[in-house]
Design an enzyme around this catalytic site. Sequence first.
Site, PDB file in Angstrom:
ATOM      1  CG  ASP A  13      16.406  19.786  24.372  1.00  0.00           C
ATOM      2  OD1 ASP A  13      15.160  19.802  24.292  1.00  0.00           O
ATOM      3  OD2 ASP A  13      17.030  19.387  25.366  1.00  0.00           O
ATOM      4  CE  LYS A  16      12.629  17.144  18.909  1.00  0.00           C
ATOM      5  NZ  LYS A  16      13.905  17.343  19.628  1.00  0.00           N
ATOM      6  N   GLY A  40      10.031  19.435  25.254  1.00  0.00           N
ATOM      7  CA  GLY A  40       9.908  20.878  25.466  1.00  0.00           C
ATOM      8  C   GLY A  40      10.290  21.532  24.158  1.00  0.00           C
ATOM      9  CG  HIS A  41       9.010  20.411  20.835  1.00  0.00           C
ATOM     10  ND1 HIS A  41       8.390  19.612  19.909  1.00  0.00           N
ATOM     11  CD2 HIS A  41       9.926  19.620  21.455  1.00  0.00           C
ATOM     12  CE1 HIS A  41       8.907  18.399  19.982  1.00  0.00           C
ATOM     13  NE2 HIS A  41       9.831  18.376  20.916  1.00  0.00           N
ATOM     14  CD  GLN A 222      10.781  12.583  23.759  1.00  0.00           C
ATOM     15  OE1 GLN A 222      10.031  11.842  23.156  1.00  0.00           O
ATOM     16  NE2 GLN A 222      10.337  13.606  24.439  1.00  0.00           N
TER      17      GLN A 222
END
Length: 427
Positions: A13, A16, A40-41, A222
């Site tokens: 988080d 990215k 979750g991007h 990640q």
Amino acid sequence: MPTIVVTGTQWGDEGKGKVVDYLAQKADTVVRYQGGSNAGHTVVVAGEEYKLRLLPSGVIHKNTVNVIANGVVVDPEVMIQEMDALIARGIDVSGIRLSNRAHVVLPYHRMLDGLSDEARGSGKIGTTKRGIGPCYMDKARRIGIRVCDLIDTDEFRKRLKENLELKNKELSLYGAEPLDYEKVLAEYEAYAERLRPHVVDTIALLNREIAANKKILFEGAQATMLDIDYGTYPYVTASHPVSGGVPVGAGVAPRKIDKVIGIVKAYCTRVGEGPFPTEQLNEIGDKLREAGHEFGTVTGRPRRTGWLDAPVVRYAGELSGLDYMAITRLDILDGFDEIKMCVDYKYKGEILKEIPASLKVLAEVEPVYETFEGWKTDISGIRSYEDLPANAKKYLERMAEVVGVPVGIVSVGPNRDETIIIASDLF
Ligand code: GDP
Ligand code: IMO
Ligand code: MG
């Protein structure tokens, strides 16, 4: 410099998605090489927010090829939902390519992820329950079902039958109901039809593009401290987010990678269990969580918060061979009178030269902090490094010195244009 890897340097988080979307403006192709829908991007373009779990963060750009490579574990339901959500917003998803060698997440993976983690009791990892660990386990057990099997009707029927016999026994160990073969089959046969037009040999595709000097961006999910080999094992994910994950996860030789950029959040967060030496279980931590709205994208869990841990970023720098750091969320520190940075770990009175493998040691390390005066001004409108407040520059310059990697990008807001580029040779 046609191939760039973007990788997380902390516990995920870091932003990215934001940086990949920015760099994708100049890329031909964006590639996810590991992980799955545990990611979750977030991408924000002109105030419009897009949350991506499986699809690469280049997907908002027209004319960009977006590749889900062989190292990713793919939940077809999530992939289709994400594509449909984008189509509904007028985005063309026809350029998405899915590796025929990627492993498929099945309902039993998601169920076993939740059940097995809960069964660990106080030792639980706090996974995202997306079936990631169990899917990679099946890959290593040589019983996984790949995308090429999913789209081969006869093969899929056979493999699903064999696997369900075993998986229903595993599920019964946790007292769970067995899964019905016909039901799962019907669901996945429909997914197969939908995904079929996107399936290709992405190894051949990427190597062809590299030979043609195309610009390729590899997007890590990640981060280093969640890497199964290099992170805080066992409180890690099941894949290799470090840049070394690219050659294996995408079928591109190491010598074909030109640059590596490490994404560094200006402070530090972690979701799930496991050691976090600079965690602030106090009002500073609360202030960071509130200022940064630090709640998980996938699970909604409050993120644990703390000061920047430079030894961790230095470790990421060595492991991934970082050329530059991209510092994100610097604006979240705008309201702080004082900012701290951990520059070393002390253990039993001695400075440690390495990140300890033992979690017992890591739990006892004492962060050595340096204190910086805050800048107490809104930096979100700043677009050049020179215009940043002197105290912000001091903080960044010290970070580069302690980590041993130059700062190439500074992000001052979630929007694509809230970005300061320092390095002239990024892409
Ligand atoms: P990722 O998993 O590394 O892609 O990061 P996430 O998207 O899970 O979390 C990063 C969050 O910070 C998202 O909500 C982004 O929109 C947001 N973000 C990224 N860069 C910045 C920044 O420089 N400033 C602020 N305020 N938000 C940012
Ligand atoms: P992005 O790409 C933050 C964490 C989980 C848990 C551990 C193992 O958005 O940075 P898993 O479901 O992977 O088996 O969970 O890893 N985790 C993440 N934390 N960001 C992520 O992804 C994460 N993906 C997994 O919270 O502690
Ligand atoms: Mg995230």
